[in-house]
Design a protein around this motif. Structure first.
Motif, PDB file in Angstrom:
ATOM      1  N   HIS A  62       0.827  -1.199   0.000  1.00  0.00           N
ATOM      2  CA  HIS A  62       0.000   0.000   0.000  1.00  0.00           C
ATOM      3  C   HIS A  62       0.870   1.261   0.000  1.00  0.00           C
ATOM      4  CE1 HIS A  62      -3.416   2.597   1.036  1.00  0.00           C
ATOM      5  NE2 HIS A  62      -2.549   3.230   1.782  1.00  0.00           N
ATOM      6  N   CYS A  63       1.853   1.290   0.900  1.00  0.00           N
ATOM      7  CA  CYS A  63       2.700   2.477   1.003  1.00  0.00           C
ATOM      8  C   CYS A  63       3.606   2.604  -0.210  1.00  0.00           C
ATOM      9  CB  CYS A  63       3.520   2.429   2.285  1.00  0.00           C
ATOM     10  SG  CYS A  63       2.502   2.622   3.756  1.00  0.00           S
ATOM     11  N   GLN A  64       4.052   1.460  -0.737  1.00  0.00           N
ATOM     12  CA  GLN A  64       4.877   1.483  -1.940  1.00  0.00           C
ATOM     13  C   GLN A  64       4.133   2.192  -3.070  1.00  0.00           C
ATOM     14  OE1 GLN A  64       8.100   0.009  -2.305  1.00  0.00           O
ATOM     15  NE2 GLN A  64       8.067   1.167  -4.189  1.00  0.00           N
ATOM     16  N   VAL A  67       3.717   5.934  -2.356  1.00  0.00           N
ATOM     17  CA  VAL A  67       4.955   6.687  -2.553  1.00  0.00           C
ATOM     18  C   VAL A  67       5.253   6.856  -4.044  1.00  0.00           C
ATOM     19  CG1 VAL A  67       7.457   6.527  -2.284  1.00  0.00           C
ATOM     20  CG2 VAL A  67       5.959   6.140  -0.328  1.00  0.00           C
ATOM     21  N   GLU A  68       4.949   5.812  -4.819  1.00  0.00           N
ATOM     22  CA  GLU A  68       5.190   5.917  -6.260  1.00  0.00           C
ATOM     23  C   GLU A  68       4.279   6.961  -6.893  1.00  0.00           C
ATOM     24  OE1 GLU A  68       4.786   1.982  -7.771  1.00  0.00           O
ATOM     25  OE2 GLU A  68       6.736   1.353  -6.993  1.00  0.00           O
ATOM     26  N   GLN A  69       3.058   7.018  -6.422  1.00  0.00           N
ATOM     27  CA  GLN A  69       2.105   7.973  -6.993  1.00  0.00           C
ATOM     28  C   GLN A  69       2.290   9.373  -6.425  1.00  0.00           C
ATOM     29  OE1 GLN A  69      -1.673   6.079  -6.311  1.00  0.00           O
ATOM     30  NE2 GLN A  69      -1.095   4.334  -7.568  1.00  0.00           N
ATOM     31  N   LYS A  78       5.506  11.410   5.838  1.00  0.00           N
ATOM     32  CA  LYS A  78       4.278  10.747   6.259  1.00  0.00           C
ATOM     33  C   LYS A  78       3.547  10.211   5.027  1.00  0.00           C
ATOM     34  CE  LYS A  78       1.931  15.170   6.206  1.00  0.00           C
ATOM     35  NZ  LYS A  78       1.540  16.311   6.988  1.00  0.00           N
ATOM     36  N   VAL A  79       2.869   9.106   5.238  1.00  0.00           N
ATOM     37  CA  VAL A  79       2.097   8.503   4.168  1.00  0.00           C
ATOM     38  C   VAL A  79       0.678   8.342   4.653  1.00  0.00           C
ATOM     39  CG1 VAL A  79       1.778   6.476   2.707  1.00  0.00           C
ATOM     40  CG2 VAL A  79       4.073   7.336   3.158  1.00  0.00           C
ATOM     41  N   LEU A  80      -0.239   8.890   3.901  1.00  0.00           N
ATOM     42  CA  LEU A  80      -1.642   8.802   4.302  1.00  0.00           C
ATOM     43  C   LEU A  80      -2.224   7.478   3.892  1.00  0.00           C
ATOM     44  CD1 LEU A  80      -2.680  12.383   3.204  1.00  0.00           C
ATOM     45  CD2 LEU A  80      -2.091  11.610   5.498  1.00  0.00           C
TER      46      LEU A  80
END
Ligand SMILES: [Zn+2]
Length: 81
Positions: A62-64, A67-69, A78-80
């Protein structure tokens, strides 16, 4: 040894291995941790020897994707979800 993979962004448990017969050296070998530089190792790997647990920081799918987008999320730290 129990090996746990945690997402460094969302703190989600990505996966875990229970290998009671593994020593710490075995776990590092099987998980490819010997390829890490000492600095990477310090940052990514924690060993709780008394509990027989080694934790490895990783990035979940999910975070990958997030982060790519949205690479700017990484810069902000931070990653939502
Ligand atoms: Zn994540």
């Amino acid at each position: 040894m129990r090996v746990e993979y945690w997402c460094k962004h969302c703190k989600h448990l990505v996966g875990a291995l229970d290998r009671p017969e593994w020593s710490q050296a075995d776990a590092e070998r099987y998980c490819g941790l010997q390829q890490l530089s000492p600095a990477e190792r310090m940052e990514w790997v924690s060993v709780y020897g008394s509990q027989g647990v080694m934790t490895v920081q990783t990035i979940c799918q999910h975070c990958q994707q997030a982060v790519e987008q949205h690479p700017e999320l990484l810069i902000e730290g931070k990653v939502l979800q």
